[in-house]
Design an enzyme around this catalytic site. Structure first.
Site, PDB file in Angstrom:
ATOM      1  CG  HIS A 270      -2.018  -1.051   1.093  1.00  0.00           C
ATOM      2  ND1 HIS A 270      -2.941  -1.274   2.086  1.00  0.00           N
ATOM      3  CD2 HIS A 270      -2.305  -1.958   0.123  1.00  0.00           C
ATOM      4  CE1 HIS A 270      -3.740  -2.274   1.730  1.00  0.00           C
ATOM      5  NE2 HIS A 270      -3.369  -2.699   0.537  1.00  0.00           N
ATOM      6  CE1 TYR A 279      -2.715  -6.704   1.195  1.00  0.00           C
ATOM      7  CE2 TYR A 279      -2.555  -5.532   3.271  1.00  0.00           C
ATOM      8  CZ  TYR A 279      -3.271  -5.872   2.140  1.00  0.00           C
ATOM      9  OH  TYR A 279      -4.545  -5.386   1.962  1.00  0.00           O
ATOM     10  NE  ARG A 333      -7.136  -3.186   6.265  1.00  0.00           N
ATOM     11  CZ  ARG A 333      -6.542  -3.653   5.153  1.00  0.00           C
ATOM     12  NH1 ARG A 333      -5.324  -3.253   4.848  1.00  0.00           N
ATOM     13  NH2 ARG A 333      -7.178  -4.495   4.366  1.00  0.00           N
TER      14      ARG A 333
END
Length: 803
Positions: A270, A279, A333
């Protein structure tokens, strides 16, 4: 088949199955399995089935027997509640979006569409696995096929306009769909498979991997390649598999911006978010699966740059793995997802390393397995084989390592790792480890999105995490995030100005306008600094951490703010669990364990928290303390979280800088795992640590017993015995053999020249990097550096012989 199975027929069938107890049948092999030698796609289906179902374990042995039974129970639930209707396959998973152009809940509808495929995948695994109670069940088989047909006719089909989140259509749904197609291949007609493949082609066309941009980078690219590869396997399309293999290549090279792996071991997703533990885990697992699927076939991944991924196991992932957990500082997150904590996120990474080892060299494979065995064995807080969120394949891989008597588990690697490209650091010493999270103009304060991590505002404001080897391993695992005061995260300096949920914007868009973030390391110790600008605040501060052998020295200066709110530096905020009775002692005085308890500790020299460690305040300090119960809900920080209230006890230490401070400062030592006696002794030894400077211009310390002097020059200047003509970070260590090491860096990445003088007699320069254009020895050492702007904040090491 029709687009919906009549509810009456479905319930009748379910009733018969329930009454019959779900007869277990011997599984039929996929219809082309006997031709596997002649049919490469049959061989690939067999390989993929083994990869996603697991292999080499007994269904009657624990923990597999219980997990298989649980799988069967879950599949039975989906079977009993499945009710195909217009707009849903299950009543609680409505996917029909009433207004895809304007409805703010479009994301939820698309996610439930993908979740419907995931439920079918669970059912297919229960059908194929032994010991589920539904193995080979003909009614379950029929329900799975009906579910696939329903979703294909109603929503996931060629020509359908997608709505909501792209991920559901391009990754979530097709991955689950294609897994089901492989597992149930013998139950599906060519026409059905053709329609499902056409649906995948519609939502994931070849153009999805045409350029390495947007949502087709890093972990997302690997996920897309998995979809393409399995689409080729299911549809018997060689070109799709070749495309998937070739589209992996952009993932391999080290990057210098955006998503991917960096030379210093950073991993970004991101664009601005350190994501090694979330990720990055997905990418590592996805690559391991694809390498294993294609190994030994016409489509084997042979790009030599794949070695970058193998090297990253120890360069990028290992530094953030500690006794089975993966550090929250690189989980983005995901920290707000209550069902999966740092340990449960770590275990899949361990399993992925084992799988990736199959495609690596024999030496790499053996070392990685030994590392994994050590991590898994030492996870006393959350043993991997008891992890309910770990799938059977991961369980089987980890159990094979734990049961391998030829493997000697490797201990935790020691040393310091600095990651300038993602504003992170890890420090590992015997008995404990620490991690630091910062933010700069390239790395966000925090990431929120999809209603997740709504109060992670200050996690990039110098949060200092730490763990012990046999204690406090659940510090951030045990409902920490919903119960901790988000304005008092350990190590941070923050304004108490109220912030809205998701303040700063989603997807890591909030970036502080600062350059000086980074430091130097000799791979054992480090000096790290952060020029802090508060999120949605006028707060400014200079923060430095000196990571040493048994302590982290923490300095702060130039703290100013005009928010009209109090500003605090949190020395620590320890989660004491449900009981919260750890003894707390200040300068030999034992404080109450009753809650709530609070006090202002005036002229404190040291403090100690039983079972955790010690804190020393050089020159004494006024510190506030509170022991309190704090309650919260995962739903408060994640809209998809549990609404149950959880309560934990915290012992919080902080320095109150007051409202609108003009030039505040702080200084303390953190001693993880230290006893009360050792903490008191460190405080009494006033000569052990010398704070050389703690101002808005420079921050520096010396530790004579270690031969160490370290200074963060915010604006250049002189801090005896060092002088710098520009901002930089410097650490000097004198060794017993008459040599010394100087570590220098340009954290701002802006210096085209730098002159550093060390007021110490030096006989000669033993070694220096090419960035040193001039080195003058004698009564002092004068180093002239050329252009450092391209070094990306990396440490420049010079070794000298002392006069």
């Amino acid at each position: 088949m029709t687009s919906a199975w009549s509810r009456r027929t479905f319930l009748a069938t379910s009733a018969v199955l329930t009454a019959a107890g779900g007869s277990a049948l011997v599984l039929a092999a996929p219809r082309t399995a006997t031709a596997a030698d002649d049919d490469p796609y049959a061989a690939l289906r067999a390989t993929w089935s083994a990869l996603i179902l697991g292999e080499g374990f007994s269904p009657t042995a624990e923990p597999f027997r219980t997990r298989l039974a649980t799988l069967g129970t879950q599949a039975r639930q989906w079977l009993d509640t499945m009710a195909p209707g217009d707009g849903s396959l299950w009543p609680d998973a409505v996917y029909a979006d009433p207004d895809p152009d304007t409805d703010p809940e479009s994301y939820g509808f698309s996610a439930k569409m993908a979740d419907s495929f995931i439920r079918l995948n669970t059912m297919a695994q229960a059908y194929r696995q032994q010991g589920t109670g539904l193995t080979g069940n003909t009614g379950l088989r029929a329900a799975i096929v009906t579910g696939l047909e329903h979703l294909n006719s109603q929503v996931y089909k060629a020509g359908q306009t997608r709505y909501g989140n792209w991920y559901s259509w391009q990754i979530g749904a097709p991955q689950a769909l294609l897994d089901v197609c492989v597992l149930m291949y013998d139950a599906l007609t060519p026409a059905q498979l053709g329609r499902y493949c056409a649906a995948v082609d519609h939502f994931v066309p070849d153009s999805a991997v045409a350029s390495y941009t947007g949502t087709s980078t890093g972990a997302n690219r690997v996920d897309l390649c998995r979809v393409l590869a399995l689409r080729g396997v299911v549809g018997g399309t060689a070109a799709k598999i070749a495309l998937a293999r070739d589209a992996l290549s952009p993932v391999f090279p080290l990057v210098t911006k955006g998503d991917g792996l960096y030379a210093d071991g950073s991993f970004i997703q991101h664009t601005t978010v350190p994501y090694t533990g979330s990720y990055g885990s997905v990418m590592l697992g996805g690559l391991g699966l694809l390498f294993a699927l294609l190994k030994g076939t016409t489509w084997e991944v042979t790009d030599p740059k794949r070695q970058v991924v193998f090297d990253a196991v120890e360069n990028a992932w290992a530094p953030f793995l500690y006794n089975g957990l993966v550090m929250d500082s690189v989980a983005g997150r995901a920290i707000s997802r209550g069902e999966v904590d740092d340990h449960r996120r770590g275990h899949p990474i361990l399993a992925s390393i084992v799988l990736l080892g199959r495609g690596a060299s024999a030496a790499e494979n053996a070392r990685w397995r030994a590392l994994v065995k050590g991590w898994a064995q030492r996870d006393y807080y959350s043993p991997p084989l008891s992890n309910p969120s770990l799938n059977l394949t991961a369980l089987s891989r980890l159990k094979s390592v734990l049961d391998d008597t030829s493997l000697t588990p490797l201990p935790e690697p020691e040393g310091h790792r600095l990651f300038p490209d993602m504003a992170r650091a890890t420090h590992r010493r015997p008995g404990w480890a620490a991690a630091l999270s910062m933010a700069d103009r390239r790395i966000t304060y925090y990431e929120s999105g999809n209603g997740e991590n709504l109060r992670g505002w200050h996690t990039g404001s110098g949060m200092l995490y730490w763990w012990g080897d046999t204690f406090a391993n659940g510090q951030y695992s045990d409902a920490f995030w919903p119960t901790v005061d988000p304005y008092r995260l350990p190590g941070t300096t923050a304004s108490r100005k109220p912030l809205a949920d998701g303040a700063g914007g989603d997807w890591g868009v909030a970036l502080p306008d600062v350059n000086w973030v980074g430091g130097v390391t000799d791979k054992k110790r480090a000096a790290v600094g952060q020029y802090l600008k508060g999120l949605s605040s006028t707060l400014l501060a200079k923060k430095s951490w000196f990571f040493l052998d048994d302590t982290v020295v923490c300095l702060g200066a130039g703290i100013r703010c005009q928010d009209g709110a109090a500003v605090e530096t949190t020395v620590d905020n320890r989660n004491l669990g449900p009981t919260g009775n750890a003894p707390f002692t200040v300068d030999g005085s034992v404080k109450p364990v009753t809650r709530p308890w609070s006090a202002t500790l005036t002229d404190a020299s040291w403090a100690h928290l039983g079972g955790h460690g010690g804190y020393v305040f050089p020159g004494k300090a006024t510190v506030k303390a509170v022991r309190e119960n704090r309650s919260g809900r995962w739903r408060d920080i994640n809209t998809g979280g549990s609404t149950d209230t959880v309560t934990r006890t915290y012992l919080t230490l902080w320095v109150d800088h007051g409202q609108n401070p003009a030039d505040a400062s702080y200084a303390y030592q953190l001693l993880p795992g230290a006893s009360e006696q050792r903490t008191a002794a460190r405080a009494a030894d006033t000569g052990w640590l010398r704070v050389l400077a703690n101002t808005d211009n420079q921050q520096g310390v010396s530790v004579p017993s270690l031969g160490l002097t370290a200074v963060n020059f915010w604006f250049g200047g002189s801090v005896k015995p060092l002088t710098a003509d520009a901002p930089c970070s410097v650490m000097v260590t004198e060794h017993p053999d008459g040599t010394a090491t100087l570590c220098v860096s340009d954290p701002m990445r802006m210096r085209t020249s730098l002159t550093l003088t060390w007021n110490r007699a030096v006989a000669s320069v033993v070694s220096k990097p090419s960035t040193v254009t001039s080195a003058t020895t004698g009564a002092s050492l004068r180093l002239v550096f050329g252009d450092l702007s391209g070094t990306r904040g990396a440490t420049q090491t010079v070794k000298v012989r002392l006069a």
